[in-house]
Motif scaffolding. Structure first.
Motif, PDB file in Angstrom:
ATOM      1  N   UNK A   3      61.727  18.250  36.026  1.00 20.97           N
ATOM      2  CA  UNK A   3      60.090  18.683  36.521  1.00 20.97           C
ATOM      3  C   UNK A   3      60.350  19.858  35.593  1.00 20.97           C
ATOM      4  N   UNK A   4      58.893  20.175  34.743  1.00 19.41           N
ATOM      5  CA  UNK A   4      59.322  21.083  33.895  1.00 19.41           C
ATOM      6  C   UNK A   4      57.729  21.903  34.300  1.00 19.41           C
ATOM      7  N   UNK A   5      57.213  22.801  34.293  1.00 22.68           N
ATOM      8  CA  UNK A   5      56.096  22.929  35.100  1.00 22.68           C
ATOM      9  C   UNK A   5      55.165  22.472  33.696  1.00 22.68           C
ATOM     10  N   UNK A   6      54.041  23.455  33.770  1.00 26.05           N
ATOM     11  CA  UNK A   6      52.618  22.114  33.637  1.00 26.05           C
ATOM     12  C   UNK A   6      52.255  23.233  31.932  1.00 26.05           C
ATOM     13  N   UNK A   7      52.112  22.962  31.606  1.00 24.67           N
ATOM     14  CA  UNK A   7      50.791  23.953  30.344  1.00 24.67           C
ATOM     15  C   UNK A   7      51.776  25.429  29.637  1.00 24.67           C
ATOM     16  N   UNK A 145      48.929  29.390  35.732  1.00 22.02           N
ATOM     17  CA  UNK A 145      48.158  29.888  36.673  1.00 22.02           C
ATOM     18  C   UNK A 145      47.261  30.475  35.963  1.00 22.02           C
ATOM     19  N   UNK A 146      48.015  31.518  34.656  1.00 20.83           N
ATOM     20  CA  UNK A 146      47.116  32.082  33.930  1.00 20.83           C
ATOM     21  C   UNK A 146      46.425  31.193  32.940  1.00 20.83           C
ATOM     22  N   UNK A 147      46.749  29.541  33.187  1.00 19.76           N
ATOM     23  CA  UNK A 147      45.786  28.994  31.991  1.00 19.76           C
ATOM     24  C   UNK A 147      44.786  28.343  32.964  1.00 19.76           C
ATOM     25  N   UNK A 209      35.851  26.503  39.119  1.00 17.84           N
ATOM     26  CA  UNK A 209      35.712  27.490  39.895  1.00 17.84           C
ATOM     27  C   UNK A 209      36.157  26.871  41.903  1.00 17.84           C
ATOM     28  N   UNK A 210      37.255  26.471  42.156  1.00 14.31           N
ATOM     29  CA  UNK A 210      37.710  26.054  42.818  1.00 14.31           C
ATOM     30  C   UNK A 210      38.456  26.769  42.952  1.00 14.31           C
ATOM     31  N   UNK A 211      39.739  26.743  42.119  1.00 13.50           N
ATOM     32  CA  UNK A 211      41.059  26.694  42.179  1.00 13.50           C
ATOM     33  C   UNK A 211      41.691  27.427  41.153  1.00 13.50           C
ATOM     34  N   UNK A 212      42.713  27.967  41.169  1.00 17.98           N
ATOM     35  CA  UNK A 212      43.086  28.829  40.068  1.00 17.98           C
ATOM     36  C   UNK A 212      44.088  27.373  39.515  1.00 17.98           C
ATOM     37  N   UNK A 213      44.675  26.295  39.842  1.00 16.54           N
ATOM     38  CA  UNK A 213      45.179  25.954  39.722  1.00 16.54           C
ATOM     39  C   UNK A 213      44.708  24.848  39.050  1.00 16.54           C
ATOM     40  N   UNK A 214      45.609  23.204  38.324  1.00 12.57           N
ATOM     41  CA  UNK A 214      45.190  22.123  38.067  1.00 12.57           C
ATOM     42  C   UNK A 214      45.120  21.522  39.496  1.00 12.57           C
ATOM     43  N   UNK A 215      44.154  20.427  39.702  1.00  8.71           N
ATOM     44  CA  UNK A 215      43.718  19.943  40.465  1.00  8.71           C
ATOM     45  C   UNK A 215      45.311  18.496  40.618  1.00  8.71           C
ATOM     46  N   UNK A 216      44.386  18.125  38.243  1.00  9.40           N
ATOM     47  CA  UNK A 216      46.303  17.151  38.286  1.00  9.40           C
ATOM     48  C   UNK A 216      46.656  17.904  36.642  1.00  9.40           C
ATOM     49  N   UNK A 217      47.768  16.881  36.822  1.00 14.88           N
ATOM     50  CA  UNK A 217      48.397  17.455  35.394  1.00 14.88           C
ATOM     51  C   UNK A 217      49.757  16.398  35.180  1.00 14.88           C
ATOM     52  N   UNK A 218      49.248  15.990  33.530  1.00 15.49           N
ATOM     53  CA  UNK A 218      49.740  14.984  33.204  1.00 15.49           C
ATOM     54  C   UNK A 218      50.551  15.250  32.095  1.00 15.49           C
ATOM     55  N   UNK A 219      52.719  14.960  32.185  1.00 15.10           N
ATOM     56  CA  UNK A 219      52.854  15.520  31.615  1.00 15.10           C
ATOM     57  C   UNK A 219      53.955  14.916  31.009  1.00 15.10           C
TER      58      UNK A 219
END
Length: 235
Positions: A3-7, A145-147, A209-219
């Motif tokens: 499980x690798x974080x995202x970005x 989160x930073x992104x 404009x809704x959330x500071x996190x991604x609604x979806x990510x694919x890696x």
């Protein structure tokens, strides 16, 4: 299970391209949940939290529990915990802990940023490694989160300094378009973000404009892993 974080990460506020002059407020405490799949098959559930730790520091955590397929069979879980301080709207790293547990394998990483000495120390159980810090440095767990906060501030290209195993690596991201995304949390006209300086097969979709996190990510680095937002609440 990997499980690798995202970005990817930010060499201080000066490397954020197209920035607004006055960043918006940083987010307060929250809890978000995601469904996690790999290779198109359900694999687990991830819980992401942000909470104040006192003394101007915050803790950002991610817990992934294997609930399907091989991950459930092996009793696999991944726990990540980051301590940071806000530098503008960048979660500047103080420490990061990673633990992966499964029936046949265990893995860990401990990272500490000593800002008084401007040194990062990383230990994965084979002896510590050390290298210089970089202002505005994040690590792999706080990267999404930073992104997300950079996108919220109107940036379309972002360079982030990320503390990895042996160095601070500047990673570059770009908004590549808008796409309609449907996840358990709802349907979103999302901004798609791709990493531009490495062929890592990484994409993330944000509704800043809704959330500071991604609604979806694919890696695809380490397997076809997809995370889809189920719920988000301010705590």
């Amino acid at each position: 299970m990997t499980i690798r974080p995202l970005l990817a990460p930010l060499l201080g506020l000066g490397l954020l391209l197209g920035a607004r002059t006055a960043p918006a407020a940083t987010p307060g405490a929250f809890t978000a949940t995601y469904n996690v799949s790999q290779g198109g098959q359900p694999m687990g559930v991830a819980t992401v939290t942000l909470r104040a730790a006192g003394n101007g520091e915050w803790i950002y955590g991610k817990d992934v529990k294997g609930t399907g397929g091989l991950a459930a069979l092996l009793g696999a879980s991944v726990t990540e915990s980051s301590r940071f301080r806000w530098k503008g709207d960048v979660p500047e790293a103080i420490s990061y802990d990673y633990q992966m547990q499964a029936a046949v394998k265990a893995k860990q990483r401990h990272l500490v940023a000593d800002w008084s000495k401007n040194r990062v120390t990383v230990d994965e159980g084979k002896g510590p490694r050390s290298y210089p810090t970089s202002p505005g440095m994040v690590e792999r767990n706080t990267l999404p989160l930073a992104l997300g906060l950079a996108l919220r501030d109107g940036k379309r290209q972002v360079a982030l300094p990320v503390a990895v195993r042996q160095e601070v690596q500047v990673q570059h991201f770009k908004v590549t378009g808008k796409e309609n995304v449907k996840v358990p949390a709802g349907s979103f006209a999302a901004q798609r973000v791709d990493r531009t300086d490495a062929d890592r097969g990484f994409s993330a979709w944000y509704a800043p404009d809704r959330y500071p996190l991604p609604v979806k990510l694919s890696q695809h680095d380490g397997g076809d892993m997809v995370m889809e937002l189920v719920s988000y609440r301010a705590d």
